[in-house]
Design a protein around this motif. Sequence first.
Motif, PDB file in Angstrom:
ATOM      1  N   LEU A  46     -14.153  -9.011  -7.863  1.00 34.57           N
ATOM      2  CA  LEU A  46     -13.029 -10.248  -8.112  1.00 34.57           C
ATOM      3  C   LEU A  46     -11.899 -10.289  -8.640  1.00 34.57           C
ATOM      4  O   LEU A  46     -12.102  -9.973  -9.945  1.00 34.57           O
ATOM      5  N   GLY A  47     -11.007  -9.756  -7.407  1.00 35.87           N
ATOM      6  CA  GLY A  47      -9.562 -10.051  -8.619  1.00 35.87           C
ATOM      7  C   GLY A  47      -9.081  -8.539  -8.812  1.00 35.87           C
ATOM      8  O   GLY A  47      -8.271  -8.775  -9.534  1.00 35.87           O
ATOM      9  N   ALA A  48      -9.508  -7.341  -8.655  1.00 32.17           N
ATOM     10  CA  ALA A  48      -9.354  -5.759  -9.116  1.00 32.17           C
ATOM     11  C   ALA A  48      -8.039  -5.744  -8.336  1.00 32.17           C
ATOM     12  O   ALA A  48      -7.939  -5.621  -6.803  1.00 32.17           O
ATOM     13  N   THR A  49      -6.719  -4.924  -8.683  1.00 31.37           N
ATOM     14  CA  THR A  49      -5.727  -5.033  -7.861  1.00 31.37           C
ATOM     15  C   THR A  49      -6.100  -3.668  -7.081  1.00 31.37           C
ATOM     16  O   THR A  49      -7.319  -2.566  -7.717  1.00 31.37           O
ATOM     17  N   ILE A  50      -5.091  -2.831  -6.422  1.00 32.12           N
ATOM     18  CA  ILE A  50      -5.329  -1.601  -5.772  1.00 32.12           C
ATOM     19  C   ILE A  50      -5.622  -0.317  -6.259  1.00 32.12           C
ATOM     20  O   ILE A  50      -6.662  -0.102  -6.433  1.00 32.12           O
ATOM     21  N   VAL A 103      -1.111  -4.637  -6.476  1.00 32.23           N
ATOM     22  CA  VAL A 103      -1.370  -6.603  -5.899  1.00 32.23           C
ATOM     23  C   VAL A 103      -2.680  -6.565  -6.124  1.00 32.23           C
ATOM     24  O   VAL A 103      -3.734  -5.638  -5.847  1.00 32.23           O
ATOM     25  N   ALA A 104      -3.664  -7.895  -6.177  1.00 35.16           N
ATOM     26  CA  ALA A 104      -5.028  -7.527  -5.884  1.00 35.16           C
ATOM     27  C   ALA A 104      -5.770  -7.123  -4.740  1.00 35.16           C
ATOM     28  O   ALA A 104      -4.676  -7.252  -3.531  1.00 35.16           O
ATOM     29  N   TYR A 105      -6.723  -6.566  -4.591  1.00 40.74           N
ATOM     30  CA  TYR A 105      -7.275  -5.625  -3.428  1.00 40.74           C
ATOM     31  C   TYR A 105      -8.094  -6.728  -2.351  1.00 40.74           C
ATOM     32  O   TYR A 105      -8.510  -7.705  -2.820  1.00 40.74           O
ATOM     33  N   THR A 106      -7.732  -6.728  -0.946  1.00 41.32           N
ATOM     34  CA  THR A 106      -8.099  -7.695  -0.113  1.00 41.32           C
ATOM     35  C   THR A 106      -9.033  -7.126   0.581  1.00 41.32           C
ATOM     36  O   THR A 106      -8.491  -6.210   1.490  1.00 41.32           O
ATOM     37  N   ARG A 107     -10.216  -7.539   0.493  1.00 41.49           N
ATOM     38  CA  ARG A 107     -11.602  -7.127   1.343  1.00 41.49           C
ATOM     39  C   ARG A 107     -11.168  -7.975   2.948  1.00 41.49           C
ATOM     40  O   ARG A 107     -10.495  -8.152   3.254  1.00 41.49           O
ATOM     41  N   GLY A 108     -11.835  -6.272   3.254  1.00 44.00           N
ATOM     42  CA  GLY A 108     -11.656  -7.216   5.295  1.00 44.00           C
ATOM     43  C   GLY A 108     -10.788  -6.451   6.047  1.00 44.00           C
ATOM     44  O   GLY A 108     -10.211  -6.450   7.133  1.00 44.00           O
ATOM     45  N   GLY A 109      -9.352  -5.488   5.287  1.00 43.02           N
ATOM     46  CA  GLY A 109      -8.503  -5.014   5.504  1.00 43.02           C
ATOM     47  C   GLY A 109      -8.566  -3.841   5.942  1.00 43.02           C
ATOM     48  O   GLY A 109      -9.598  -3.607   6.237  1.00 43.02           O
ATOM     49  N   VAL A 110      -7.621  -2.780   6.318  1.00 42.37           N
ATOM     50  CA  VAL A 110      -7.124  -1.383   6.035  1.00 42.37           C
ATOM     51  C   VAL A 110      -7.449  -0.834   4.678  1.00 42.37           C
ATOM     52  O   VAL A 110      -6.432   0.215   5.133  1.00 42.37           O
ATOM     53  N   GLY A 111      -7.249  -1.194   3.975  1.00 39.46           N
ATOM     54  CA  GLY A 111      -6.668  -0.631   2.484  1.00 39.46           C
ATOM     55  C   GLY A 111      -7.587   0.415   2.202  1.00 39.46           C
ATOM     56  O   GLY A 111      -7.611   1.341   1.977  1.00 39.46           O
ATOM     57  N   ASN A 112      -8.986   0.327   3.244  1.00 44.44           N
ATOM     58  CA  ASN A 112      -9.625   1.086   2.727  1.00 44.44           C
ATOM     59  C   ASN A 112     -10.593   1.429   4.354  1.00 44.44           C
ATOM     60  O   ASN A 112     -11.973   2.372   4.089  1.00 44.44           O
ATOM     61  N   SER A 164       3.199  -0.247  -9.601  1.00 42.35           N
ATOM     62  CA  SER A 164       2.300  -0.292 -10.755  1.00 42.35           C
ATOM     63  C   SER A 164       2.942   0.778 -12.175  1.00 42.35           C
ATOM     64  O   SER A 164       2.620   0.188 -13.344  1.00 42.35           O
ATOM     65  N   ASP A 165       3.904   1.809 -11.605  1.00 45.94           N
ATOM     66  CA  ASP A 165       5.098   2.160 -12.783  1.00 45.94           C
ATOM     67  C   ASP A 165       5.792   1.732 -12.859  1.00 45.94           C
ATOM     68  O   ASP A 165       6.443   2.213 -13.869  1.00 45.94           O
ATOM     69  N   LEU A 166       6.595   0.429 -11.817  1.00 47.26           N
ATOM     70  CA  LEU A 166       7.681  -0.015 -12.324  1.00 47.26           C
ATOM     71  C   LEU A 166       8.161  -1.216 -13.500  1.00 47.26           C
ATOM     72  O   LEU A 166       8.947  -1.153 -13.293  1.00 47.26           O
ATOM     73  N   GLY A 167       6.403  -1.394 -13.679  1.00 52.33           N
ATOM     74  CA  GLY A 167       6.850  -2.100 -14.754  1.00 52.33           C
ATOM     75  C   GLY A 167       7.376  -3.491 -14.357  1.00 52.33           C
ATOM     76  O   GLY A 167       8.251  -4.342 -15.540  1.00 52.33           O
ATOM     77  N   VAL A 168       7.089  -4.351 -13.029  1.00 55.30           N
ATOM     78  CA  VAL A 168       7.382  -5.131 -12.869  1.00 55.30           C
ATOM     79  C   VAL A 168       6.628  -6.056 -12.780  1.00 55.30           C
ATOM     80  O   VAL A 168       5.122  -6.086 -12.195  1.00 55.30           O
TER      81      VAL A 168
END
Length: 219
Positions: free
Chosen positions: A61-65, A31-40, A136-140
């Motif tokens: 902009l719009g890059a996935t995690i 899914v798209a990466y969200t700035r300002g969260g706890v992803g990084n 990303s490995d599930l093809g969904v």
Amino acid sequence: MIAIHQPNYLPWLGFFDKACKAQTFVLLDSVAYTRGGVGNRNRIKTSRGWEWITVPVHHPLGATIKDIQTVDSGWERTHWKTLLFNYSRAPHFKDLAPEFDQIYQRRWCRLSDINETLIRLIMEYLDLRPRIYRSSDLGVEGKSSELLVNICKAIGDKEYLSGTGARGYLDLSAFERERITVRFQQFSSPKYPQLFGDFTPNLSAIDYLFNCGRRKWWL
């Protein structure tokens, strides 16, 4: 039961509580990466109170995690020095530090790679052994609840463990149509001994590990 969560950086205990309760854990990296969260980033405790420890990243902009690249600035060693400075006196730091040290010796180009590596290490320390997949490995495909339902279908699980924060936006009817039972996580941070004064809840799980070791808070 299946739990689905974005692969955050040094997640809090609530993240691992899901891994304790679910037999399957999917890292939602498609899914798209969200700035300002706890992803990084996440919170640790210091003598000045809680502070963020943040991985510098490029975020087009719009890059996935899974596609987020880290900045080549030597942040890996800086983070390890920060953890060493603030937790070296914690009771279980010496026992757990060597493997963290090895991780931070490396150059990590992709955020999702170091996040997954740290998540797996913390799960190992806590003896949590769910089956782990990357979305990303599930093809969904799909968005929001549709994507979650499609992940459940791809894995074949019929119970979905959701965080309580999703109650307001989760489309329960989408799960009902596929006969998938939704259960909501019930978690409150345990109170445990910490360095630097009064207890601060909801920090990164490493605060718990370095202070309490491999002890299971849920027993």
